[in-house]
Write a protein that holds these residues in place. Structure first.
Motif, PDB file in Angstrom:
ATOM      1  N   PRO A   1      10.050  -3.099   1.484  1.00 29.99           N
ATOM      2  CA  PRO A   1       9.645  -2.902   2.881  1.00 29.99           C
ATOM      3  C   PRO A   1      10.158  -1.592   3.481  1.00 29.99           C
ATOM      4  O   PRO A   1      11.214  -1.095   3.097  1.00 29.99           O
TER       5      PRO A   1
ATOM      6  N   THR B   1       9.702   0.598   7.543  1.00 32.15           N
ATOM      7  CA  THR B   1       9.089   0.657   8.866  1.00 32.15           C
ATOM      8  C   THR B   1       8.627   2.080   9.157  1.00 32.15           C
ATOM      9  O   THR B   1       9.398   3.022   9.044  1.00 32.15           O
TER      10      THR B   1
ATOM     11  N   SER C   1       5.512  -2.641  10.129  1.00 29.79           N
ATOM     12  CA  SER C   1       6.087  -3.096   8.857  1.00 29.79           C
ATOM     13  C   SER C   1       5.164  -2.706   7.708  1.00 29.79           C
ATOM     14  O   SER C   1       4.003  -3.134   7.655  1.00 29.79           O
TER      15      SER C   1
ATOM     16  N   THR D   1       4.747  -1.644   3.302  1.00 26.44           N
ATOM     17  CA  THR D   1       5.244  -1.840   1.941  1.00 26.44           C
ATOM     18  C   THR D   1       5.227  -0.489   1.240  1.00 26.44           C
ATOM     19  O   THR D   1       4.204   0.194   1.237  1.00 26.44           O
TER      20      THR D   1
ATOM     21  N   SER E   1       3.790   4.459   1.912  1.00 27.57           N
ATOM     22  CA  SER E   1       4.109   3.212   2.599  1.00 27.57           C
ATOM     23  C   SER E   1       2.872   2.795   3.385  1.00 27.57           C
ATOM     24  O   SER E   1       2.401   3.545   4.244  1.00 27.57           O
TER      25      SER E   1
END
Length: 251
Positions: free
Chosen positions: A126, A128, A133, A135, A149
């Motif tokens: 994870p 931010t 949120s 991955t 991400s």
């Protein structure tokens, strides 16, 4: 054709999802290239069910993708020109250029850029980004490395099959780089399997290339139709048609 079989297979690997709302995402971009070329800029990405517009005020260059008609436009506001290419023309270019590659050239460039079939995808965990949120993933294709991400709850408001065709066409536009194009093609295929929209990316590994992007603002809601309108009075060049003509001359 073999490429179309790859396209069909890749499309089946993308999970279906409910229709998504229009999106506007602002990205900060930092790019470094050979000889220190590059710089920082801000890009605004607009997404609707039929279009994707990317605007770069610093470079005064926009990219408009028309999903319904399968055409990509590059808009140069400095020169007041528009270059268009259909997805089919881009895919045809990839197939033709791969077939026309001189003997021994593949091995030479393969040593420089790595084998596109030597790839690895790792789920990091994870992260931010812009308050959302995400991955994080690492993808390596030959000597090309991409970390990204993605927010799995964000989706472009277009059909998955249409998105996959756009991904393949975008990768095909790198075909003129030979084996490097094959590496980008593989990279985009693997990226397309990751759920959600990447909000942070970092790509390195080819001839000094180092490009990073990160979202700073995300808005969900209707995008005005005028956002996706081509500017009037600009000279339009059919880059796809021109490329096909050049390929015919080489046969």
């Amino acid at each position: 054709m073999r490429l179309r079989l790859v396209l069909a297979l890749a499309a089946t690997l993308v999970c279906g999802a409910l229709a998504a709302a229009d999106l506007t995402i602002t990205f900060n971009s930092v790019a470094k290239g050979m000889m220190g070329a590059g710089g920082t800029s801000t890009e605004i990405h607009y997404y609707s069910s039929e279009f994707n517009m990317v605007r770069n005020e610093k470079d005064r260059r926009d990219t408009l993708v028309d999903f319904k008609n399968g055409i990509s436009y590059t808009i140069d506001h400095k020169k007041k020109t528009i270059s268009k290419m259909s997805f089919d023309d881009a895919l045809a270019a990839l197939e033709s250029l791969n077939a026309a590659q001189p003997e021994g050239m593949g091995q030479m460039f393969g040593a420089m850029f790595g084998d596109p079939n030597d790839f690895k995808v790792d789920k990091v965990g994870p992260e931010t980004v812009a308050g959302r949120s995400c991955t994080a993933w690492n993808i390596r294709v030959g000597k090309l490395a991409m970390s990204l991400s993605a927010d799995p709850t964000l989706k472009q408001p277009i059909p998955d099959t249409t998105y996959m065709k756009m991904v393949q066409a975008r990768a095909a536009q790198f075909a003129k780089a030979g084996p490097m194009g094959a590496s980008f093609k593989r990279l985009y295929e693997e990226m397309a399997k990751i759920k959600g929209i990447p909000l942070k990316t970092h790509m390195t590994g080819m001839m000094g290339m180092d490009v990073a992007t990160e979202a700073t603002k995300i808005e969900q809601g209707p995008v005005p139709a005028a956002t996706f309108t081509l500017p009037a009075g600009y000279k339009i060049e059919d880059a796809g048609k021109k490329m096909r003509e050049e390929m015919m001359k080489k046969k």
